[in-house]
Design a protein around this motif. Structure first.
Motif, PDB file in Angstrom:
ATOM      1  N   PRO A  50      30.394 104.124  39.951  1.00 50.16           N
ATOM      2  CA  PRO A  50      30.937 105.344  40.646  1.00 50.16           C
ATOM      3  C   PRO A  50      30.479 105.164  42.006  1.00 50.16           C
ATOM      4  O   PRO A  50      31.182 105.495  42.842  1.00 50.16           O
ATOM      5  CB  PRO A  50      30.133 106.395  40.226  1.00 50.16           C
ATOM      6  CG  PRO A  50      29.810 106.252  38.552  1.00 50.16           C
ATOM      7  CD  PRO A  50      29.693 104.722  38.435  1.00 50.16           C
ATOM      8  N   SER A  51      29.537 104.278  42.143  1.00 51.16           N
ATOM      9  CA  SER A  51      28.895 104.175  43.854  1.00 51.16           C
ATOM     10  C   SER A  51      29.926 103.201  44.444  1.00 51.16           C
ATOM     11  O   SER A  51      30.062 103.131  45.551  1.00 51.16           O
ATOM     12  CB  SER A  51      27.581 103.471  43.958  1.00 51.16           C
ATOM     13  OG  SER A  51      27.472 102.185  43.198  1.00 51.16           O
ATOM     14  N   HIS A  52      30.738 102.388  43.673  1.00 51.55           N
ATOM     15  CA  HIS A  52      31.627 101.272  44.033  1.00 51.55           C
ATOM     16  C   HIS A  52      32.876 102.008  44.042  1.00 51.55           C
ATOM     17  O   HIS A  52      33.878 101.319  44.415  1.00 51.55           O
ATOM     18  CB  HIS A  52      31.470 100.109  43.497  1.00 51.55           C
ATOM     19  CG  HIS A  52      30.217  99.263  43.417  1.00 51.55           C
ATOM     20  ND1 HIS A  52      29.711  98.238  42.549  1.00 51.55           N
ATOM     21  CD2 HIS A  52      29.228  99.593  44.676  1.00 51.55           C
ATOM     22  CE1 HIS A  52      28.687  98.081  43.073  1.00 51.55           C
ATOM     23  NE2 HIS A  52      28.325  98.693  44.210  1.00 51.55           N
ATOM     24  N   LEU A  53      33.352 103.181  43.593  1.00 49.57           N
ATOM     25  CA  LEU A  53      34.545 103.815  43.404  1.00 49.57           C
ATOM     26  C   LEU A  53      35.593 103.779  44.719  1.00 49.57           C
ATOM     27  O   LEU A  53      36.775 103.362  44.927  1.00 49.57           O
ATOM     28  CB  LEU A  53      34.436 104.896  42.515  1.00 49.57           C
ATOM     29  CG  LEU A  53      35.837 105.419  42.008  1.00 49.57           C
ATOM     30  CD1 LEU A  53      36.588 104.620  41.199  1.00 49.57           C
ATOM     31  CD2 LEU A  53      35.494 106.682  41.002  1.00 49.57           C
ATOM     32  N   PRO A  54      34.704 104.353  45.759  1.00 55.40           N
ATOM     33  CA  PRO A  54      35.419 104.613  46.834  1.00 55.40           C
ATOM     34  C   PRO A  54      35.732 103.143  47.621  1.00 55.40           C
ATOM     35  O   PRO A  54      37.054 103.069  47.828  1.00 55.40           O
ATOM     36  CB  PRO A  54      34.480 105.083  47.795  1.00 55.40           C
ATOM     37  CG  PRO A  54      33.544 105.881  46.945  1.00 55.40           C
ATOM     38  CD  PRO A  54      33.377 104.902  45.784  1.00 55.40           C
ATOM     39  N   GLU A  55      35.329 102.218  47.262  1.00 52.85           N
ATOM     40  CA  GLU A  55      35.559 100.712  48.013  1.00 52.85           C
ATOM     41  C   GLU A  55      36.631 100.308  47.081  1.00 52.85           C
ATOM     42  O   GLU A  55      37.652  99.888  47.611  1.00 52.85           O
ATOM     43  CB  GLU A  55      34.554 100.019  48.051  1.00 52.85           C
ATOM     44  CG  GLU A  55      34.726  98.394  48.395  1.00 52.85           C
ATOM     45  CD  GLU A  55      33.528  97.541  48.382  1.00 52.85           C
ATOM     46  OE1 GLU A  55      33.684  96.520  48.956  1.00 52.85           O
ATOM     47  OE2 GLU A  55      32.419  97.965  47.860  1.00 52.85           O
ATOM     48  N   THR A  56      36.755 100.451  45.764  1.00 53.89           N
ATOM     49  CA  THR A  56      37.550 100.038  45.005  1.00 53.89           C
ATOM     50  C   THR A  56      39.019 100.679  45.231  1.00 53.89           C
ATOM     51  O   THR A  56      40.049  99.996  45.220  1.00 53.89           O
ATOM     52  CB  THR A  56      37.145 100.172  43.508  1.00 53.89           C
ATOM     53  OG1 THR A  56      35.835  99.514  43.442  1.00 53.89           O
ATOM     54  CG2 THR A  56      38.233  99.848  42.514  1.00 53.89           C
ATOM     55  N   LEU A  57      38.867 102.032  45.434  1.00 54.18           N
ATOM     56  CA  LEU A  57      40.132 102.660  45.721  1.00 54.18           C
ATOM     57  C   LEU A  57      40.855 102.358  47.079  1.00 54.18           C
ATOM     58  O   LEU A  57      41.873 102.134  47.043  1.00 54.18           O
ATOM     59  CB  LEU A  57      39.876 104.158  45.665  1.00 54.18           C
ATOM     60  CG  LEU A  57      39.879 104.689  44.221  1.00 54.18           C
ATOM     61  CD1 LEU A  57      39.208 106.320  44.427  1.00 54.18           C
ATOM     62  CD2 LEU A  57      41.203 104.903  43.598  1.00 54.18           C
ATOM     63  N   MET A  58      39.916 102.246  47.948  1.00 59.90           N
ATOM     64  CA  MET A  58      40.482 101.653  49.295  1.00 59.90           C
ATOM     65  C   MET A  58      41.044 100.404  49.327  1.00 59.90           C
ATOM     66  O   MET A  58      41.960 100.210  50.170  1.00 59.90           O
ATOM     67  CB  MET A  58      39.367 101.602  50.270  1.00 59.90           C
ATOM     68  CG  MET A  58      38.784 103.061  50.617  1.00 59.90           C
ATOM     69  SD  MET A  58      39.832 104.298  51.379  1.00 59.90           S
ATOM     70  CE  MET A  58      39.069 105.477  51.587  1.00 59.90           C
ATOM     71  N   LYS A  59      40.690  99.545  48.580  1.00 55.95           N
ATOM     72  CA  LYS A  59      41.073  98.070  48.258  1.00 55.95           C
ATOM     73  C   LYS A  59      42.319  97.870  47.296  1.00 55.95           C
ATOM     74  O   LYS A  59      42.740  96.715  46.911  1.00 55.95           O
ATOM     75  CB  LYS A  59      40.085  97.125  48.053  1.00 55.95           C
ATOM     76  CG  LYS A  59      39.174  97.057  49.194  1.00 55.95           C
ATOM     77  CD  LYS A  59      38.106  95.941  48.909  1.00 55.95           C
ATOM     78  CE  LYS A  59      37.234  95.787  50.138  1.00 55.95           C
ATOM     79  NZ  LYS A  59      36.105  94.873  49.923  1.00 55.95           N
ATOM     80  N   LEU A  60      42.525  99.062  46.643  1.00 54.54           N
ATOM     81  CA  LEU A  60      43.923  98.883  45.707  1.00 54.54           C
ATOM     82  C   LEU A  60      45.013  98.219  46.560  1.00 54.54           C
ATOM     83  O   LEU A  60      45.579  98.908  47.484  1.00 54.54           O
ATOM     84  CB  LEU A  60      44.200 100.344  45.144  1.00 54.54           C
ATOM     85  CG  LEU A  60      43.333 100.560  43.718  1.00 54.54           C
ATOM     86  CD1 LEU A  60      43.710 101.892  43.413  1.00 54.54           C
ATOM     87  CD2 LEU A  60      42.943  99.735  42.817  1.00 54.54           C
ATOM     88  N   ALA A  61      45.606  97.261  45.934  1.00 57.14           N
ATOM     89  CA  ALA A  61      46.864  96.846  46.565  1.00 57.14           C
ATOM     90  C   ALA A  61      47.301  95.614  45.535  1.00 57.14           C
ATOM     91  O   ALA A  61      46.612  94.916  45.104  1.00 57.14           O
ATOM     92  CB  ALA A  61      46.506  96.314  47.929  1.00 57.14           C
ATOM     93  N   PRO A  62      48.673  95.418  45.643  1.00 59.77           N
ATOM     94  CA  PRO A  62      49.291  94.425  44.899  1.00 59.77           C
ATOM     95  C   PRO A  62      48.984  92.868  45.558  1.00 59.77           C
ATOM     96  O   PRO A  62      48.993  93.038  46.686  1.00 59.77           O
ATOM     97  CB  PRO A  62      50.719  94.620  44.873  1.00 59.77           C
ATOM     98  CG  PRO A  62      50.877  95.553  46.183  1.00 59.77           C
ATOM     99  CD  PRO A  62      49.899  96.490  46.077  1.00 59.77           C
ATOM    100  N   GLN A  63      48.865  91.785  44.706  1.00 60.36           N
ATOM    101  CA  GLN A  63      48.529  90.656  45.317  1.00 60.36           C
ATOM    102  C   GLN A  63      49.632  89.868  45.671  1.00 60.36           C
ATOM    103  O   GLN A  63      49.361  88.952  46.502  1.00 60.36           O
ATOM    104  CB  GLN A  63      47.510  89.841  44.415  1.00 60.36           C
ATOM    105  CG  GLN A  63      46.226  90.504  44.063  1.00 60.36           C
ATOM    106  CD  GLN A  63      45.502  91.063  45.089  1.00 60.36           C
ATOM    107  OE1 GLN A  63      45.173  90.090  46.077  1.00 60.36           O
ATOM    108  NE2 GLN A  63      45.266  92.401  45.323  1.00 60.36           N
ATOM    109  N   SER A  64      50.930  90.174  45.469  1.00 56.89           N
ATOM    110  CA  SER A  64      51.675  89.386  45.574  1.00 56.89           C
ATOM    111  C   SER A  64      53.282  90.033  45.479  1.00 56.89           C
ATOM    112  O   SER A  64      53.183  91.116  44.997  1.00 56.89           O
ATOM    113  CB  SER A  64      51.880  88.199  44.459  1.00 56.89           C
ATOM    114  OG  SER A  64      52.342  88.618  43.400  1.00 56.89           O
ATOM    115  N   ALA A  65      54.475  89.325  46.067  1.00 57.63           N
ATOM    116  CA  ALA A  65      55.554  90.088  46.090  1.00 57.63           C
ATOM    117  C   ALA A  65      55.897  90.322  44.668  1.00 57.63           C
ATOM    118  O   ALA A  65      56.567  91.189  44.291  1.00 57.63           O
ATOM    119  CB  ALA A  65      56.509  89.374  46.886  1.00 57.63           C
ATOM    120  N   ALA A  66      55.571  89.654  43.685  1.00 56.58           N
ATOM    121  CA  ALA A  66      56.051  89.739  42.257  1.00 56.58           C
ATOM    122  C   ALA A  66      55.260  91.070  41.750  1.00 56.58           C
ATOM    123  O   ALA A  66      55.837  91.995  41.014  1.00 56.58           O
ATOM    124  CB  ALA A  66      55.439  88.445  41.283  1.00 56.58           C
TER     125      ALA A  66
END
Length: 829
Positions: A272-288
């Motif tokens: 849970p302490s890393h949840l904010p950082e994980t949510l902020m960095k959610l992103a697809p890694q490629s065009a696929a």
């Protein structure tokens, strides 16, 4: 605002010559702006929704309904350049725009060029002037991709046309001249998106809510910048290609929903302490990945979301006002599309639906969803009638099963057992049928029975839970109306309906559930406007209150601007001159400790200017408020974060934090004895709980604040501590934990000790108010209780720690005496 990704220089591969020739031919064949069906067909079905980068700018212009020739003909080069230069001024938030320009895609070489930065400043300023709107952080991220387009990025007129048209199509709320409505609309979008997540994946929704991760915490940049702040250029181009080709304004919402569902296992397993950082960095890694998530989002929209809720969302995002009449961009269609529902033009209907949905935490569906979808559509609804037995016997839908409402009410001994049976039925049809609960349609009754039951089902992990908007009464109204729906008769047949028995059963239930009161019964409209029952538990689901939904632009403002944009705080002439000499300086006079009856009229006016109210008001952090004592703010002081005029000049940094307070006291006879004091008495007077809690560090030009969530309202924050920014004595963090900040504030103040005439004869003394006073006020005081307060704030900021520290340093740059004032302060052990 800071980019969540580190960009790399984008070098796309060359497009196949044959495909490029076909697309170029389709572009040249366009006669009427917006006639792009041929281009869409080629790119969607033959190139997997990818626009060739060699002509991406021109294709995007046509997809947005812009003719490049019209832009060149309409915008004279000299006039455009002069207008852009003239729009850059202090009244148009020049400093704030320039700060954001410097932060725009800093890892790309293109945005380090001085000419590109100057162009960004002028284009953003011109946009605000032409649309008569205030600058909002995030606009710089939206315009940046258009600068990087290979074919049109070097032409400022094309860049501006693309930027303006894109916002008019996919972020219309940013064109509202009233900042209150802008943030109210954004808050409503958060609530509608939260209901989507609760509908499709209640387990993930509740996991995020229990850890303080509401939609506004992680998705603000999604809706404001259309993911421009969160994705690399490569993936962003892939996303915007699909967005423009499909031309659906809800594409961003469902792409974000698909992204959350795709990462649900990671989000539920991370600490849970890393949840904010994980949510902020959610992103697809490629065009696929973008292509896959877009297809998943489209399927969620088309197959698994009720059509009436889609229409409501479309209506909300499409009711923002258009451009001012004198805006030159009105020549083109700005990407508007006739595919929007007819309801999009009926603002009052949207407000009524939002007010009704505000009362229920779960998504609401209409009778048309039940009739059409059950009649062979993609979705199948399981109807549950949640009224009493007598109401059910007086008339019900033939396809609806009856739930024993009396046994499901809280406090009944059989509640858990009967609710377990309900869950067992849900488990059989989980992810196959959509559950729709039917209430009476009276908000007084549904708020006590049906709405809590739907919320309880979602807590148990049941997906696709909805409520029939208007309850059984909406079906009765349509059946008895002048133009009944024939499909409704086929799929929602009423059986055993007896109007007399139905009215009697409803009246009996109202009599037994309502408490006796001498007040007249509230109207239906007033009931809808009251705070919903779930507000204390789920403030993030609360839709913007009616004040926001019905707000209007102040037409008395010059140029049609909203009042907040033109409001200026005038410094009272009788306030003392403002200086900045560190924490020892406080302009509050000793007269604040005197009885108001003893004050002269001018002194009373001065004292009133130094008083705080119970909530933040416009200009509460501006320079004139430095005359107020920060230790006189009343308990429970609230800040409405949805009001732009209240939040102006304040930047919030979400974190998990705790704080400790220590007092250093010593009784001194006069100023000389203060300097000669050998020791102080340190006393710990209070501290926060040992566990870290969700808080916000606020930074303005003159103040540093610590705020916490309000107990019952999502749009309010409660002020925990506020001190002058010059009280910052130390900011430290460990090399091993750069996200863990320690902020130490030291405040010096004195308590005036009033001595009576009997003091020399051994009489008692009485103390006055504890006040911050300036050093020159110490002179001549008979007795002072010299005190220093030390506040130590420990906060965890996963991605914004450096930005917070940098902002504090920038604001303190005008105070040259900071180091001298705090040279003796030591770091706490």
């Amino acid at each position: 605002w800071r980019m969540n990704v580190h960009d790399e220089e984008f070098s796309p591969e060359a497009t196949a010559p044959a495909l490029l020739r076909r697309v170029n031919a389709a572009v040249r064949s366009i006669v009427v702006p917006g006639d792009v069906n041929r281009i869409r067909g080629i790119l969607m079905y033959e190139n997997a929704g990818v626009v060739p980068h060699e002509i991406r700018g021109v294709v995007w212009m046509h997809l947005l309904g812009i003719s490049p020739d019209d832009v060149l003909e309409r915008e004279n080069v000299a006039e455009f350049s002069n207008a852009a230069r003239a729009s850059v001024n202090d009244e148009n938030q020049k400093d704030q725009i320039w700060k954001d320009v410097l932060r725009t895609r800093p890892s790309l070489h293109r945005f380090q060029e001085e000419r590109v930065r100057n162009a960004l400043l002028r284009l953003l300023s011109l946009f605000c002037v032409r649309h008569r709107v205030a600058y909002i952080q995030g606009l710089n991220e939206i315009i940046a991709p258009f600068i990087l387009l290979e074919d049109t990025g070097a032409n400022p007129r094309f860049v501006y046309a693309l930027f303006s048209s894109f916002i008019s199509r996919f972020a219309r709320f940013l064109l509202d001249q009233d900042e209150k409505r802008v943030f109210g609309s954004l808050k409503t979008s958060f609530s509608l998106f939260a209901r989507l997540l609760l509908y499709h994946d209640p387990e993930l929704f509740w996991h995020l809510e229990r850890n303080g991760m509401s939609v506004d915490v992680y998705a603000a940049s999604w809706f404001i910048t259309a993911f421009a702040r969160n994705l690399t250029i490569e993936t962003l181009f892939a996303l915007w290609d699909m967005l423009l080709l499909e031309d659906h304004v809800l594409g961003i919402h469902f792409f974000g929903l698909a992204l959350l569902l795709d990462c649900r296992d990671r989000l539920r397993s991370v600490d849970p302490s890393h949840l904010p950082e994980t949510l902020m960095k959610l992103a697809p890694q490629s065009a696929a990945d973008v292509k896959r998530l877009w297809e998943c989002g489209s399927e969620l929209r088309l197959r698994d979301t009720p059509a009436s809720y889609l229409r409501l969302m479309l209506s909300h995002v499409s009711t923002a006002p258009g451009d001012p009449e004198d805006d030159r961009d009105s020549v083109t269609s700005m990407g508007e599309n006739s595919s929007l529902p007819a309801a999009s033009g009926n603002a009052q209907m949207v407000k009524d639906f939002l007010l009704e949905m505000r009362q229920s935490a779960c998504l609401q569906v209409s009778h048309e969803d039940i009739a059409v979808e059950n009649g062979g559509g993609l979705m199948n609804f399981q109807l549950w009638d949640c009224r009493t037995q007598s109401e059910f016997d007086s008339g019900h839908i033939a396809q609806a099963a009856h739930l024993p409402l009396e046994n499901l009410r809280a406090g009944n001994d059989a509640t858990d057992e009967d609710f377990g049976k309900v869950l067992a039925m849900c488990e059989v049809v989980k992810n196959q049928l959509h559950v729709c609960l039917i209430g009476s349609g009276d908000p007084r009754l549904d708020a006590k029975d049906v709405y809590p039951l739907a919320l309880r089902l979602t807590k148990a992990g049941v997906p696709y839970v909805s409520l029939l908007r208007g309850g059984i009464q909406s079906v009765l109204d349509l059946q008895n109306g002048s133009r009944p729906n024939p499909r409704l008769f086929e799929t929602c047949e009423l059986v055993d309906y007896d109007p007399v028995r139905h009215r009697a059963a409803l009246a009996e239930r109202l009599k037994t559930t309502s408490t006796p009161s001498k007040k007249p019964p509230a109207s239906h409209a007033s009931l809808l406007a009251t705070p919903p029952h779930y507000l204390r538990e789920l403030p993030s689901l609360d839709i913007a209150p009616p004040a926001f939904l019905a707000a209007s632009v102040d037409s008395s403002s010059p140029g049609g601007e909203a009042a907040p944009n033109s409001a200026k705080h005038v410094r009272p002439a009788n306030l003392p001159p403002i200086k900045s000499n560190g924490s020892m300086w406080r302009p509050l006079s000793r007269m604040m400790s005197r009885n108001p009856q003893e004050m002269q009229p001018d002194q009373k006016q001065m004292a009133e200017a130094c008083l705080w109210k119970n909530c933040a008001e416009p200009g509460w952090l501006d320079e004139p408020t430095l005359s107020r004592s920060v230790n006189r703010i009343p308990n429970g002081f609230t800040v409405n974060i949805s009001k732009a005029d209240v939040m102006r000049g304040l930047q919030l940094f979400p974190c998990r934090a705790r704080y400790e307070i220590a007092m250093i006291t010593g009784l001194q006879e006069n100023a000389d004895s203060i300097a000669e004091s050998e020791g102080d008495h340190v006393r710990e007077i209070s501290s926060s709980s040992e566990a870290y809690a969700r808080m916000y560090v606020g930074v303005s030009r003159y103040y540093l604040l610590l705020l916490g969530p309000h107990k019952s309202r999502a749009d309010l924050l409660e002020l925990l501590k506020i001190r002058h920014l010059t009280d910052v004595a130390r900011i430290a963090f460990r090399r091993s934990r750069p996200d863990l900040l320690t902020i130490v504030l030291v405040t010096d103040f004195v308590e005036v000790v009033k001595r009576s005439k009997r003091k020399k004869a051994g009489g008692s003394k009485s103390r006055g108010f504890m006040s911050f006073v300036s050093s020159d006020e110490r002179l001549g005081t008979q007795a002072l209780l010299d005190q220093s307060e030390r506040i130590t704030i420990f906060c965890v900021m996963k991605s914004t720690a450096r930005e917070c520290v940098q902002l504090i340093k920038e604001h303190l740059g005008h105070t040259d005496t900071l180091l001298a004032a705090h040279a003796a302060v030591q770091e706490p052990q």
